[in-house]
Scaffold this motif. Sequence first.
Motif, short mmCIF file in Angstrom:
data_model
loop_
_atom_site.label_atom_id
_atom_site.label_comp_id
_atom_site.label_asym_id
_atom_site.label_seq_id
_atom_site.Cartn_x
_atom_site.Cartn_y
_atom_site.Cartn_z
N ALA A 109 0.84 -1.20 0.00
CA ALA A 109 0.00 0.00 0.00
C ALA A 109 0.88 1.25 0.00
CB ALA A 109 -0.91 -0.01 1.23
N GLU A 110 0.31 2.35 -0.40
CA GLU A 110 0.97 3.66 -0.40
C GLU A 110 2.22 3.69 -1.30
OE1 GLU A 110 1.74 4.59 3.66
OE2 GLU A 110 -0.37 4.74 4.20
N GLY A 111 2.19 2.91 -2.36
CA GLY A 111 3.27 2.98 -3.34
C GLY A 111 4.54 2.24 -2.98
N PHE A 112 4.50 1.36 -1.99
CA PHE A 112 5.69 0.58 -1.63
C PHE A 112 5.79 -0.65 -2.52
CE2 PHE A 112 5.48 3.08 2.24
CZ PHE A 112 6.80 3.19 2.63
N ASN A 113 7.01 -1.05 -2.82
CA ASN A 113 7.23 -2.29 -3.57
C ASN A 113 8.30 -3.12 -2.88
OD1 ASN A 113 9.04 -0.10 -4.77
ND2 ASN A 113 10.00 -1.94 -5.59
N VAL A 114 8.11 -4.43 -2.93
CA VAL A 114 8.99 -5.37 -2.23
C VAL A 114 10.28 -5.58 -3.03
CG1 VAL A 114 9.22 -7.69 -1.28
CG2 VAL A 114 6.99 -6.54 -1.25
N ILE A 115 11.42 -5.42 -2.36
CA ILE A 115 12.71 -5.70 -3.02
C ILE A 115 13.44 -6.86 -2.34
CG2 ILE A 115 12.97 -3.32 -3.81
CD1 ILE A 115 15.16 -3.06 -1.56
N LYS B 207 10.64 -13.98 8.88
CA LYS B 207 10.44 -13.54 7.49
C LYS B 207 10.67 -12.03 7.42
CE LYS B 207 7.00 -13.85 3.77
NZ LYS B 207 7.78 -14.72 2.87
N VAL B 208 11.62 -11.63 6.60
CA VAL B 208 11.99 -10.22 6.48
C VAL B 208 11.60 -9.70 5.10
CG1 VAL B 208 13.85 -8.53 6.61
CG2 VAL B 208 13.95 -10.60 8.02
N LYS B 209 10.84 -8.63 5.10
CA LYS B 209 10.49 -7.93 3.86
C LYS B 209 11.10 -6.54 3.90
CE LYS B 209 6.00 -9.61 2.15
NZ LYS B 209 4.58 -9.21 1.97
N ILE B 210 11.76 -6.16 2.82
CA ILE B 210 12.23 -4.78 2.67
C ILE B 210 11.45 -4.17 1.51
CG2 ILE B 210 14.18 -3.27 2.18
CD1 ILE B 210 16.02 -5.33 3.35
N LEU B 211 10.89 -2.99 1.76
CA LEU B 211 10.07 -2.33 0.76
C LEU B 211 10.56 -0.89 0.56
CD1 LEU B 211 7.90 -3.85 3.02
CD2 LEU B 211 6.58 -3.79 0.91
N LEU B 212 10.46 -0.44 -0.68
CA LEU B 212 10.84 0.93 -1.02
C LEU B 212 9.62 1.69 -1.51
CD1 LEU B 212 14.19 0.41 -2.99
CD2 LEU B 212 13.85 0.63 -0.52
N GLN B 213 9.58 2.96 -1.16
CA GLN B 213 8.54 3.85 -1.69
C GLN B 213 9.21 4.82 -2.66
OE1 GLN B 213 6.81 6.94 0.89
NE2 GLN B 213 4.80 6.11 0.39
N ARG C 251 10.93 0.67 4.27
CA ARG C 251 10.23 -0.02 5.35
C ARG C 251 10.71 -1.46 5.43
NH1 ARG C 251 4.75 0.72 4.32
NH2 ARG C 251 4.33 -1.38 3.56
N ILE C 252 10.89 -1.92 6.65
CA ILE C 252 11.23 -3.33 6.90
C ILE C 252 10.09 -3.93 7.70
CG2 ILE C 252 12.94 -4.96 7.78
CD1 ILE C 252 14.93 -2.63 7.94
N GLU C 253 9.60 -5.08 7.27
CA GLU C 253 8.53 -5.77 7.99
C GLU C 253 9.05 -7.14 8.44
OE1 GLU C 253 4.67 -3.82 5.69
OE2 GLU C 253 5.10 -5.96 5.49
#
Length: 236
Positions: free
Chosen positions: A28-34, A62-68, A78-80
């Motif tokens: 959401a809000e324009g983030f994409n998973v890298i 489980k680690v997700k890194i996302l860029l906006q 963002r890191i989830e």
Amino acid sequence: MAGDSTMAAADLQTFDMSAIEEMDPSCAEGFNVIYDREVPFELRVQQNQDGPSQVGTLEAIKVKILLQGDDARPSAVRIELSSEADLFYHYAHLIDEAGFQVVQEQQKLMVEFADYPNVLIRMLNNCIREPHNHLAVFVMQQDGTARLDFIQNMEYKFVELMSCHFARSSEESVQHHITYRYNAMKTRLALMQARLTEVQNVIKLKNPSLLLQLQRNPSATLAPSQTNNLNSSRRG
């Protein structure tokens, strides 16, 4: 009847998984998973900021890194963190360039914000490849805040490379993530079941006795004669 099942399977096979992936609340809000991998974390609980932390437990997180914004010059990172063992476990780290400058000064980091995602990925991958030399220690506070420390074992001492501050996700956010994971898993299961039905129909048509054998004993291996019969049926 078999034709209807095969058609249903074909319809599901053409279902684009990107449709369900677009519903990922992480994006959401324009983030994409890298980055999306399980990383060994040492989890610790600390009763208060100044007190000692409890003995840690090693878990796969489980680690997700996302860029906006633009990947080369993101406006936010963002890191989830989540866990397959506990669906309600969810923490997030969100930082923009201004916030990173504060962290950069506090921790004396020699990296710019644009390179921050790559540094994170490199450190996380090091924790996967060399878990004895590179540690990811996640310290959780009772108030819902947490800190991820990247530590390198230099044999004679442990060196803290970088720290990231996290916050436990809200109950509403956690529910959205659980709903997405449930629906995604349900869709994948439907695809696999449809594919299994399709394979069963082919075997039933070409070699019914083999299907009966597989249904009685799924782990059974094919005898050479059965393999030849199935191959000849295909050629026929």
